[in-house]
Design a protein around this motif. Sequence first.
Motif, PDB file in Angstrom:
ATOM      1  N   LEU A 227       0.823  -1.206   0.000  1.00  0.00           N
ATOM      2  CA  LEU A 227       0.000   0.000   0.000  1.00  0.00           C
ATOM      3  C   LEU A 227       0.857   1.256   0.000  1.00  0.00           C
ATOM      4  N   VAL A 228       0.419   2.252  -0.762  1.00  0.00           N
ATOM      5  CA  VAL A 228       0.942   3.605  -0.660  1.00  0.00           C
ATOM      6  C   VAL A 228      -0.137   4.418   0.050  1.00  0.00           C
TER       7      VAL A 228
ATOM      8  N   ILE B   5       3.881  -1.406   3.519  1.00  0.00           N
ATOM      9  CA  ILE B   5       3.249  -0.079   3.532  1.00  0.00           C
ATOM     10  C   ILE B   5       4.328   1.008   3.487  1.00  0.00           C
ATOM     11  N   VAL B   6       4.091   2.006   2.633  1.00  0.00           N
ATOM     12  CA  VAL B   6       4.888   3.235   2.667  1.00  0.00           C
ATOM     13  C   VAL B   6       3.941   4.408   2.852  1.00  0.00           C
ATOM     14  N   SER B   7       4.416   5.438   3.530  1.00  0.00           N
ATOM     15  CA  SER B   7       3.551   6.550   3.905  1.00  0.00           C
ATOM     16  C   SER B   7       4.240   7.880   3.588  1.00  0.00           C
ATOM     17  N   PHE B   8       3.611   8.972   4.025  1.00  0.00           N
ATOM     18  CA  PHE B   8       4.137  10.320   3.776  1.00  0.00           C
ATOM     19  C   PHE B   8       4.048  11.182   5.024  1.00  0.00           C
ATOM     20  N   ASN B   9       4.978  12.087   5.125  1.00  0.00           N
ATOM     21  CA  ASN B   9       5.058  13.207   6.087  1.00  0.00           C
ATOM     22  C   ASN B   9       6.125  13.022   7.160  1.00  0.00           C
TER      23      ASN B   9
ATOM     24  N   THR C  89       8.210  -1.262   7.624  1.00  0.00           N
ATOM     25  CA  THR C  89       6.878  -1.647   7.152  1.00  0.00           C
ATOM     26  C   THR C  89       6.894  -2.175   5.718  1.00  0.00           C
ATOM     27  N   CYS C  90       8.072  -2.478   5.206  1.00  0.00           N
ATOM     28  CA  CYS C  90       8.167  -3.014   3.840  1.00  0.00           C
ATOM     29  C   CYS C  90       8.984  -4.303   3.832  1.00  0.00           C
ATOM     30  N   ASN C  91       8.592  -5.205   2.920  1.00  0.00           N
ATOM     31  CA  ASN C  91       9.287  -6.481   2.787  1.00  0.00           C
ATOM     32  C   ASN C  91       9.221  -6.919   1.341  1.00  0.00           C
ATOM     33  N   LYS C  92      10.163  -7.752   0.928  1.00  0.00           N
ATOM     34  CA  LYS C  92      10.136  -8.287  -0.429  1.00  0.00           C
ATOM     35  C   LYS C  92       8.960  -9.223  -0.598  1.00  0.00           C
TER      36      LYS C  92
END
Length: 344
Positions: A249-250, A277-281, A336-339
């Motif tokens: 998810l973005v 998951i990647v996020s912003f701020n 929060t990220c994985n291959k």
Amino acid sequence: MAATIKDVAKMANVAPSTVSRVIANSSRISEKTKERVREAMNELGYHPNFNARSLANKSTKTIGIIMPNSAKIAFQNPFFPEVIRGISMKAYQEGYGLYLSTGQTEDEILQEVKNMVYGGRVDGILLLYSRINDKIMPFLIEEGFPFVLIGRPYKIDEDRVTFVNNDNFKAAKTVTEYLLLLGHERIGFIGGHLDYVVTIDHMKGYEQALTNVNIPIREEFIVHHEEVKEGGQNAIIELMSLVNRPTALVVSDDIMTFGVLRMLADMGVQVPHDMSIVSFNNVMISELSSPPMSTVDIHIYDLGFEATDCLINKIHHPTSGERKIIIPHRFIKRQTCNKQEERV
């Protein structure tokens, strides 16, 4: 009896006009002299009458800050306190006060802006958001009133607006490409309200990254909610009800990501094992999530500081022309990220 400007001048051994220039923080006065005058003001307990000065100079030494919707809703997102921290620092350095909007609806906010302008309540205005069909920017442009936008003007000639922004398109494209490099192809997007230009830029960057590698845009993978934390929770319910769920998810906001993480945990979905998951701020508490968020640091404080610097420059130099400042962003990889191929 209250001390006067003449008393301060006598104690500091300067002319009264020099004291006035120190109060106005004039660049023509040396720092040494300013320090001496300020020491005299403190010792005598002298406080400038800024209301009287405003009448004489036709200046309020005040900046108006326009929030999206009400301040109550906006302050639920740490973005706004942090951007105002940057605004406050520069305003303090230049001797300006702040006037915060309190309108609850777009029409109320517009009326408040008109009151600020026509009532001479502020010298300039900072807009902390940019939205489609905005009524405030066209009004300020028509009135020729000094203002600076934090964001990108929508369907308005950029040469007519000074704005401070991030390259939100590039940031979203970059984090989507990162997920693609991790092997994810079913990537969802959770954004805020489509009225806001930042949401549009995030979504376009996300879509461009997928298009570049010939992955079709799946409308069911794109969800928008205006609420912050609650919006993230509701978006996950929508996405996880799909037969072919996203594997990554973005999410366009860290606080929304908190809602996403909470709902996924309730569903027994592990991050990043089952969902990346990647996020912003990169708000302060993003590092405290479980697991800590991978997010884009947009340097919120700098957005506020630079926008205020631009506005004060416009107030002092009305014919200086418009400026466009892009604050760099930085992708912070946490946990929060994985291959995709490592998932079971």
